[in-house]
Design a protein around this motif. Structure first.
Motif, PDB file in Angstrom:
ATOM      1  N   VAL A  28     -22.474  35.080  69.149  1.00  0.00           N
ATOM      2  CA  VAL A  28     -22.185  33.727  68.661  1.00  0.00           C
ATOM      3  C   VAL A  28     -21.184  33.004  69.550  1.00  0.00           C
ATOM      4  O   VAL A  28     -21.286  31.790  69.760  1.00  0.00           O
ATOM      5  N   CYS A  29     -20.217  33.750  70.081  1.00  0.00           N
ATOM      6  CA  CYS A  29     -19.112  33.145  70.841  1.00  0.00           C
ATOM      7  C   CYS A  29     -19.137  33.626  72.286  1.00  0.00           C
ATOM      8  O   CYS A  29     -18.647  34.717  72.596  1.00  0.00           O
ATOM      9  N   SER A  30     -19.711  32.828  73.148  1.00  0.00           N
ATOM     10  CA  SER A  30     -19.764  33.174  74.566  1.00  0.00           C
ATOM     11  C   SER A  30     -18.451  32.799  75.250  1.00  0.00           C
ATOM     12  O   SER A  30     -17.542  32.262  74.618  1.00  0.00           O
ATOM     13  N   ASN A  31     -18.384  33.061  76.531  1.00  0.00           N
ATOM     14  CA  ASN A  31     -17.183  32.723  77.303  1.00  0.00           C
ATOM     15  C   ASN A  31     -17.270  31.305  77.892  1.00  0.00           C
ATOM     16  O   ASN A  31     -16.536  30.983  78.821  1.00  0.00           O
ATOM     17  N   SER A  32     -18.153  30.486  77.321  1.00  0.00           N
ATOM     18  CA  SER A  32     -18.299  29.126  77.840  1.00  0.00           C
ATOM     19  C   SER A  32     -17.039  28.292  77.621  1.00  0.00           C
ATOM     20  O   SER A  32     -16.813  27.310  78.318  1.00  0.00           O
ATOM     21  N   GLY A  33     -16.192  28.699  76.646  1.00  0.00           N
ATOM     22  CA  GLY A  33     -14.929  28.007  76.458  1.00  0.00           C
ATOM     23  C   GLY A  33     -14.035  28.101  77.677  1.00  0.00           C
ATOM     24  O   GLY A  33     -13.265  27.178  77.977  1.00  0.00           O
ATOM     25  N   PHE A  34     -14.129  29.236  78.402  1.00  0.00           N
ATOM     26  CA  PHE A  34     -13.367  29.419  79.638  1.00  0.00           C
ATOM     27  C   PHE A  34     -14.187  29.028  80.866  1.00  0.00           C
ATOM     28  O   PHE A  34     -13.724  28.303  81.735  1.00  0.00           O
ATOM     29  N   MET A  35     -15.423  29.525  80.929  1.00  0.00           N
ATOM     30  CA  MET A  35     -16.232  29.355  82.132  1.00  0.00           C
ATOM     31  C   MET A  35     -17.036  28.055  82.142  1.00  0.00           C
ATOM     32  O   MET A  35     -17.428  27.574  83.205  1.00  0.00           O
ATOM     33  N   GLY A  36     -17.317  27.516  80.950  1.00  0.00           N
ATOM     34  CA  GLY A  36     -18.264  26.418  80.835  1.00  0.00           C
ATOM     35  C   GLY A  36     -17.897  25.182  81.622  1.00  0.00           C
ATOM     36  O   GLY A  36     -18.717  24.653  82.388  1.00  0.00           O
ATOM     37  N   ASN A  37     -16.663  24.702  81.452  1.00  0.00           N
ATOM     38  CA  ASN A  37     -16.256  23.473  82.139  1.00  0.00           C
ATOM     39  C   ASN A  37     -16.310  23.593  83.659  1.00  0.00           C
ATOM     40  O   ASN A  37     -16.895  22.747  84.334  1.00  0.00           O
ATOM     41  N   PRO A  38     -15.682  24.631  84.256  1.00  0.00           N
ATOM     42  CA  PRO A  38     -15.766  24.732  85.723  1.00  0.00           C
ATOM     43  C   PRO A  38     -17.186  24.943  86.226  1.00  0.00           C
ATOM     44  O   PRO A  38     -17.556  24.418  87.285  1.00  0.00           O
ATOM     45  N   LEU A  39     -18.007  25.680  85.477  1.00  0.00           N
ATOM     46  CA  LEU A  39     -19.391  25.885  85.887  1.00  0.00           C
ATOM     47  C   LEU A  39     -20.175  24.578  85.859  1.00  0.00           C
ATOM     48  O   LEU A  39     -20.853  24.227  86.826  1.00  0.00           O
ATOM     49  N   ALA A  40     -20.084  23.871  84.731  1.00  0.00           N
ATOM     50  CA  ALA A  40     -20.834  22.618  84.595  1.00  0.00           C
ATOM     51  C   ALA A  40     -20.384  21.588  85.623  1.00  0.00           C
ATOM     52  O   ALA A  40     -21.208  20.870  86.199  1.00  0.00           O
ATOM     53  N   GLU A  41     -19.064  21.532  85.873  1.00  0.00           N
ATOM     54  CA  GLU A  41     -18.548  20.585  86.855  1.00  0.00           C
ATOM     55  C   GLU A  41     -19.002  20.956  88.259  1.00  0.00           C
ATOM     56  O   GLU A  41     -19.379  20.089  89.060  1.00  0.00           O
ATOM     57  N   GLY A  42     -18.987  22.253  88.558  1.00  0.00           N
ATOM     58  CA  GLY A  42     -19.371  22.699  89.892  1.00  0.00           C
ATOM     59  C   GLY A  42     -20.848  22.521  90.176  1.00  0.00           C
ATOM     60  O   GLY A  42     -21.237  22.143  91.285  1.00  0.00           O
ATOM     61  N   VAL A  43     -21.697  22.748  89.177  1.00  0.00           N
ATOM     62  CA  VAL A  43     -23.142  22.670  89.377  1.00  0.00           C
ATOM     63  C   VAL A  43     -23.665  21.244  89.213  1.00  0.00           C
ATOM     64  O   VAL A  43     -24.502  20.778  89.987  1.00  0.00           O
ATOM     65  N   ASN A  47      -7.480  20.276  87.704  1.00  0.00           N
ATOM     66  CA  ASN A  47      -8.050  20.833  88.933  1.00  0.00           C
ATOM     67  C   ASN A  47      -7.763  22.320  89.104  1.00  0.00           C
ATOM     68  O   ASN A  47      -8.366  22.977  89.957  1.00  0.00           O
ATOM     69  N   CYS A  48      -6.843  22.852  88.294  1.00  0.00           N
ATOM     70  CA  CYS A  48      -6.551  24.293  88.331  1.00  0.00           C
ATOM     71  C   CYS A  48      -7.564  25.100  87.519  1.00  0.00           C
ATOM     72  O   CYS A  48      -7.538  26.333  87.551  1.00  0.00           O
ATOM     73  N   THR A  69     -10.894  25.887  87.404  1.00  0.00           N
ATOM     74  CA  THR A  69     -11.795  26.892  87.972  1.00  0.00           C
ATOM     75  C   THR A  69     -11.020  28.105  88.477  1.00  0.00           C
ATOM     76  O   THR A  69     -11.349  29.255  88.138  1.00  0.00           O
ATOM     77  N   ALA A  70      -9.992  27.873  89.273  1.00  0.00           N
ATOM     78  CA  ALA A  70      -9.242  28.979  89.858  1.00  0.00           C
ATOM     79  C   ALA A  70      -8.598  29.863  88.791  1.00  0.00           C
ATOM     80  O   ALA A  70      -8.717  31.093  88.823  1.00  0.00           O
ATOM     81  N   MET A  71      -7.940  29.242  87.832  1.00  0.00           N
ATOM     82  CA  MET A  71      -7.209  30.011  86.825  1.00  0.00           C
ATOM     83  C   MET A  71      -8.142  30.768  85.887  1.00  0.00           C
ATOM     84  O   MET A  71      -7.895  31.930  85.544  1.00  0.00           O
ATOM     85  N   THR A  72      -9.240  30.123  85.460  1.00  0.00           N
ATOM     86  CA  THR A  72     -10.147  30.795  84.535  1.00  0.00           C
ATOM     87  C   THR A  72     -10.878  31.956  85.215  1.00  0.00           C
ATOM     88  O   THR A  72     -11.034  33.027  84.626  1.00  0.00           O
ATOM     89  N   MET A  73     -11.304  31.763  86.451  1.00  0.00           N
ATOM     90  CA  MET A  73     -11.996  32.846  87.145  1.00  0.00           C
ATOM     91  C   MET A  73     -11.044  34.022  87.440  1.00  0.00           C
ATOM     92  O   MET A  73     -11.424  35.180  87.307  1.00  0.00           O
TER      93      MET A  73
END
Length: 305
Positions: free
Chosen positions: A103-118, A194-195, A197-201
């Motif tokens: 039910v709860c993926s890691n999109s809360g951490f990864m989602g924003n930088p991924l969507a912005e990057g892609v 701007n931090c 992507t770096a901090m979450t990864m």
């Protein structure tokens, strides 16, 4: 575009590796890891969300906004169904771990930088909208898998006052009333954002240290990974295609649905006495596999733009 995607995934991999090595060498201590989590949750992600809502919305935004929100609700409904019926033969304690991770993926951490990057800035905005239902489900139905007491009022309060939800309220006000932030405040928010992507990864890299990779592979973990990384995003993809959803909206929805198990899985399993070893393994295993599956999904989704 595809070369940019692989550059993004390569950068994310190196950032994850950096976090792993810093934790392995104890430069980031256990206390430092917790501090890093708080910085991301209470400062970086909220600024990232406000930044997303502060940009130009473009034509027909509200129609796309509703599409994103509806697809997000559908995605959560599908995840809840899978969580309810997919793990009945697994023992109590471990079952709750997989239910929550579904039910709860890691999109809360990864989602924003991924969507912005892609998908760029507009992808970041759609991701922020897409995450609203998940943040609600995470602190209500998600926690209820572990917590069997009657504490609904506390759960609802936690949802409404979560820093990312507060940032969403602020962002919505900025978006609806087209408020122009003072230059100093806007620059500060963007600098912190701007931090992200770096901090979450790097944070994700720190959690990879806590599990022996040799013990990761078993039938239940593989079954869970298939559901989390393939079945759920495939179901969201099918719904979007059948309903004729805008390709960019579909891309963000599917990409965020394809993220690994949430890092909070381990924290809640430990807190409520569930199988924390299985929880840690599920987070690590799906995170490692996502390095392969996310570029595949991204390539598929970009082909529709």
């Amino acid at each position: 575009m595809f070369s940019s995607l692989f550059e993004l995934m390569g950068m994310m991999f190196l950032l994850i590796l950096s976090g792993f090595l810093l934790r392995k060498k104890n430069i980031i201590t256990a206390a430092g890891k917790k501090c890093l989590t708080d910085i991301i949750l209470y400062a970086i992600l909220p600024c990232n969300i406000i930044k997303a809502f502060s940009q130009d919305m473009g034509d027909n935004f509200w129609m796309k906004f509703m599409q994103v929100l509806i697809i997000a609700v559908v995605a959560q409904f599908l995840s809840l169904l899978i969580a309810s019926f997919g793990y009945r033969k697994i023992a109590d304690g471990e079952r709750q771990v997989y239910q929550y991770g579904t039910v709860c993926s890691n999109s809360g951490f990864m989602g924003n930088p991924l969507a912005e990057g892609v998908f760029g800035d507009i992808g970041l905005l759609y991701a922020s909208v897409f995450l609203i239902p998940q943040r609600i489900v995470m602190w209500t139905a998600g926690v209820s898998y572990f917590q069997k007491g009657d504490h609904k009022a506390d759960l609802y309060k936690k949802v409404l006052l979560h820093p990312c939800m507060i940032a969403t309220y602020i962002g919505m006000i900025i978006m609806v009333f087209r408020i122009q932030l003072p230059v100093v405040l806007d620059s500060t928010i963007r600098s912190v954002s701007n931090c992200c992507t770096a901090m979450t990864m790097m944070y994700i890299g720190t959690i990879l240290v806590d599990v022996d990779v040799k013990t990761l592979l078993n039938k239940r973990q593989i079954y869970f990974a298939i559901l989390r990384l393939i079945v759920i995003p495939l179901a969201v993809f099918a719904v979007c295609r059948i309903c004729g959803i805008n390709p960019l909206v579909m891309g963000v929805a599917v990409l965020l649905s394809a993220t690994p198990a949430g890092s909070t899985t381990s924290l809640l399993a430990a807190k409520y006495g569930a199988d924390e070893v299985a929880a840690a393994k599920s987070v690590v295993f799906t995170t490692l596999l996502s390095v392969i599956t996310i570029p595949i999904w991204s390539t598929i989704l970009l082909s529709f733009l």
